[in-house]
Structure formats: C-alpha cells, structure tokens
Design an enzyme around this catalytic site. Sequence first.
Site, PDB file in Angstrom:
ATOM      1  N   GLU A   1      -2.838   0.092  25.714  1.00 47.72           N
ATOM      2  CA  GLU A   1      -3.315   0.511  27.039  1.00 47.72           C
ATOM      3  C   GLU A   1      -2.202   1.034  27.940  1.00 47.72           C
ATOM      4  OE1 GLU A   1      -3.791  -2.586  25.826  1.00 47.72           O
ATOM      5  OE2 GLU A   1      -3.459  -4.130  27.352  1.00 47.72           O
ATOM      6  N   ASN A   2      -0.943   0.871  27.527  1.00 45.51           N
ATOM      7  CA  ASN A   2       0.128   1.485  28.317  1.00 45.51           C
ATOM      8  C   ASN A   2       0.298   2.968  27.989  1.00 45.51           C
ATOM      9  OD1 ASN A   2       1.053   0.442  25.797  1.00 45.51           O
ATOM     10  ND2 ASN A   2       3.148   0.786  26.439  1.00 45.51           N
TER      11      ASN A   2
END
Lengths: 219, 231
Positions: A46-47
């Site tokens: 998710e980064n």
Amino acid sequence: MLTKDQIAQRIAKEVKNGQYINLGIGIPTLVANYIPSNLDVVLQSENGLLGIGPFPTEDNVDPDLINAGKQTITMTKGSALFNSADSFAMIRGGHVHLTILGAMEVSENGDIANWKIPGKMVKGMGGAMDLVASAENIIVAMQHCSKEGQSKLLPDCSLPITGIRCVKKIVSDLAVLEIAPEGGFILLERAPGVTVEEIKAKTAGKLIINGDIPEMVFE
Amino acid sequence: MINKTVKDAKAAVADIPNNCTLMMGGFGLSGIPENCISALLERNINGLTIISNNAGVDDFGIGLLLKKRMVKKMISSYVGENAEFERQLLSGELEVDLIPQGTLAERVRAGGAGIPAFFTPAGVGTEVAEGKETREFDGKTYLMERWLKADFSIVKAWKGDTAGNLIFKGTARNFNPIMATAGNICIAEVEELVEAGELDPNQIHTPGIYVQRIFQGKDYEKRIEQRTISK
C-alpha cells in the site's frame, strides 16, 4: 496446532490465479512463500507498488524500494509504482481481490479488531481500516486464543474495532472457519490432531458445526 | 518558464514561522525530505503541526524535530518505532491525530484538488467515525472526511528541474506527489536538479505548477528501517 508458517501455508491455498492481493504484516507476509508457482498473482504494497518480489540480496538493497512493513524488497517483472492516493484508490475501488491480515479479535458477525489496545501505546491503524472496509474477500490469520487462553473468536469484539462485518474467513492455529452471512463461525477444517471439542471449548462466539469436520491436509 | 530554484535547504525553509502546519512526504524513512529536516533543526521555531504518514525514528527523520520539541501535533496513520514520540504523547506534551492511511492520502489529495469533503467506507462503525457525518449510498454506509491543506508542504523527489517538475523513484514516491499539491507553498528537494527542458515531459510525476521552491539536496543518508535480505 499449526505453526505460523503452517497458518500461512493453509491460507495460500485460498489464493486463486489472476488475483491482486494485499498481505498484511506478520503471518500474512509469510503467505507469499507458499503461493504455488503455477499461479499468476500480483502482490500489492500500500505504500505504492504492485508486484512485490523477493527480498533483495545484499548487493540489490535499495532504500527507495520498501514494502508497507518498511522491509527492503525487489520488484517482479511487470511491476508498477504509484503514489499513496492511487494506492488506496485501487484498494477502496475494489480492484484488490484479496486482503490477508492479522487480528487480535474477530466477532461472529465478521467484525475485526487489530489496531488498538486501550491503556497501551496506540501506534495507529495504518492502512488496515481502508483495507477491511473495501476488499471483497478478507482472510484473517490469527491465534485462536490469547496467551492467557482466552478465546479471540468472540460474540462481539471487546477491543476497539478496525472494521465491521468484513471478515470472510479465519485461519487460526486450530481451525479454518468461515463467517456465516447470518452470523456465527462455521467450522470448516481442524488442524491436525485438534478435536472438534477443543475448538468448541476455545471458541467463545457461536460455532456452527455441520457434519464431520475434516482435518487439514498439508503437502 | 518560471524559475523556482532556491540556493539550498536553509534558504528554502528560512521563513517557516512558529505554529504553522507542515506536510512532509515519506513512508517510514523512505522518501523523506532529509535536507529540509536538517535545516529546520537549525531554526528556532516550535508549535508545528506536522502532517506525515509516520513520525520518523528516535534519531532520524521527524523524530529529530520531536526530540527538539518543535512539534505540537502530529497527524499520521502509524507512529510506532519512536520512543521519544511515545514519551511526549503519554506525558501530554504532544497531540496526535491518527487517521486511516487511505483517508489521510485522500484528504491530502482532496486538499490539493479543491474538494472540501468526500465519503469513504474506511472507519465506518469504528471510533474514527465518532462525531462525523455518515451517509448511505447504494445500500452501503460511508463516512464524510474533510480535505487537508498545509501552510508548507515539504517533499523529496529523485529528479527535478528549475521549473519545479518532479520525478520520483521507487516507493519513495508515496505521499510526496499528493502533498506537493496541498501546501500553500511547496518546497521540493531533489537528488538531481537539472535545467528546465532536460526532463522528458512524458515522465513527469508532479508538474511544476505545484512547486514554489526547489533545490538540489546533498548527502542523502537514506536510512533503512528494516534491512531484509533473501536467505
């Protein structure tokens, strides 16, 4: 009782060809080691990465390439990079098919608690609330009971929750269970050597047992 | 072409006042504006509100600003890995607003895009929803969240040009491009600064319109939090 690696190994059987998958920190990260090599799946971080590869060798470490657990990683062939808003757009937009994450408690209607213990230092929810509110399929990897022997599969969560009515399946050290649409933990499989009676005794929430419950098979 | 270059980090942050709101790019220690953080440490300011996904570690990143007691409030999604942070929080010296990471990202994006509020499923039924408006759309409940803006946003890019166009590298991109859009003044530090026209316009991630100041950074440490190697 399953080891953490065996929990990961059992969850990997739920993975289907063509899926985009988000793996949480801890046991879920281990799932990547057991996804059959004949399946084409893409892991989302998710980064800002689709296509997480193996951890790097010493020569390939890149500080500009980490996963959501801040570990150094590599990219697979066909990877894509993007910013944090795009990352959560693909999560909330339902484009990520499967989310696998850890939990401190799950309730019989599928609520999950995994971000806060009152009285202890609160580190934050990170991306967990966005993930559980959005993914079409959420599988939880967890220990069935606390270290003190208290069941973590409850009628209602006692800890502050991360999301409501979202968990579809649980793989614990004792069993595989599915959340019934009308509420309740449907027992699907037992860990090798674990009896239905033991699972019954260690599940505080409503347990649904239909017929004979098979033992898990590990290749 | 409008030239956005300033001499260095010191010049870039020279007018940041007490009690203002700063956005800082980065995820963990990856893609953080190291040079500007160092320059801020030399400034005698405090009362800052910092919007950043994380709060650094004890001796690096935003952790250094915390240690110097320059920060009044953090708005973040995850703040582990920092003992001094924990001490200040528990003693009541530091305010913290924890918000879901996707909500944080979208609030910043909305701030830069002129969208005052939006509805998200994240946090419905949790304590994040307390005091917030909810609304049902097509049978599902959503939470209203407001935009976030800052007096200054401070970002780190891989390459940039004198017109303020930016290109990021790897997962060091993270919150940087969206924060660039949501600061009244955006300061960008880059590993490599080139003349306008030298970057391929097809490859630009952040158009220079969002960037007011840009400079060539130096001595990047790029500290790794969890060095993990294949066995």
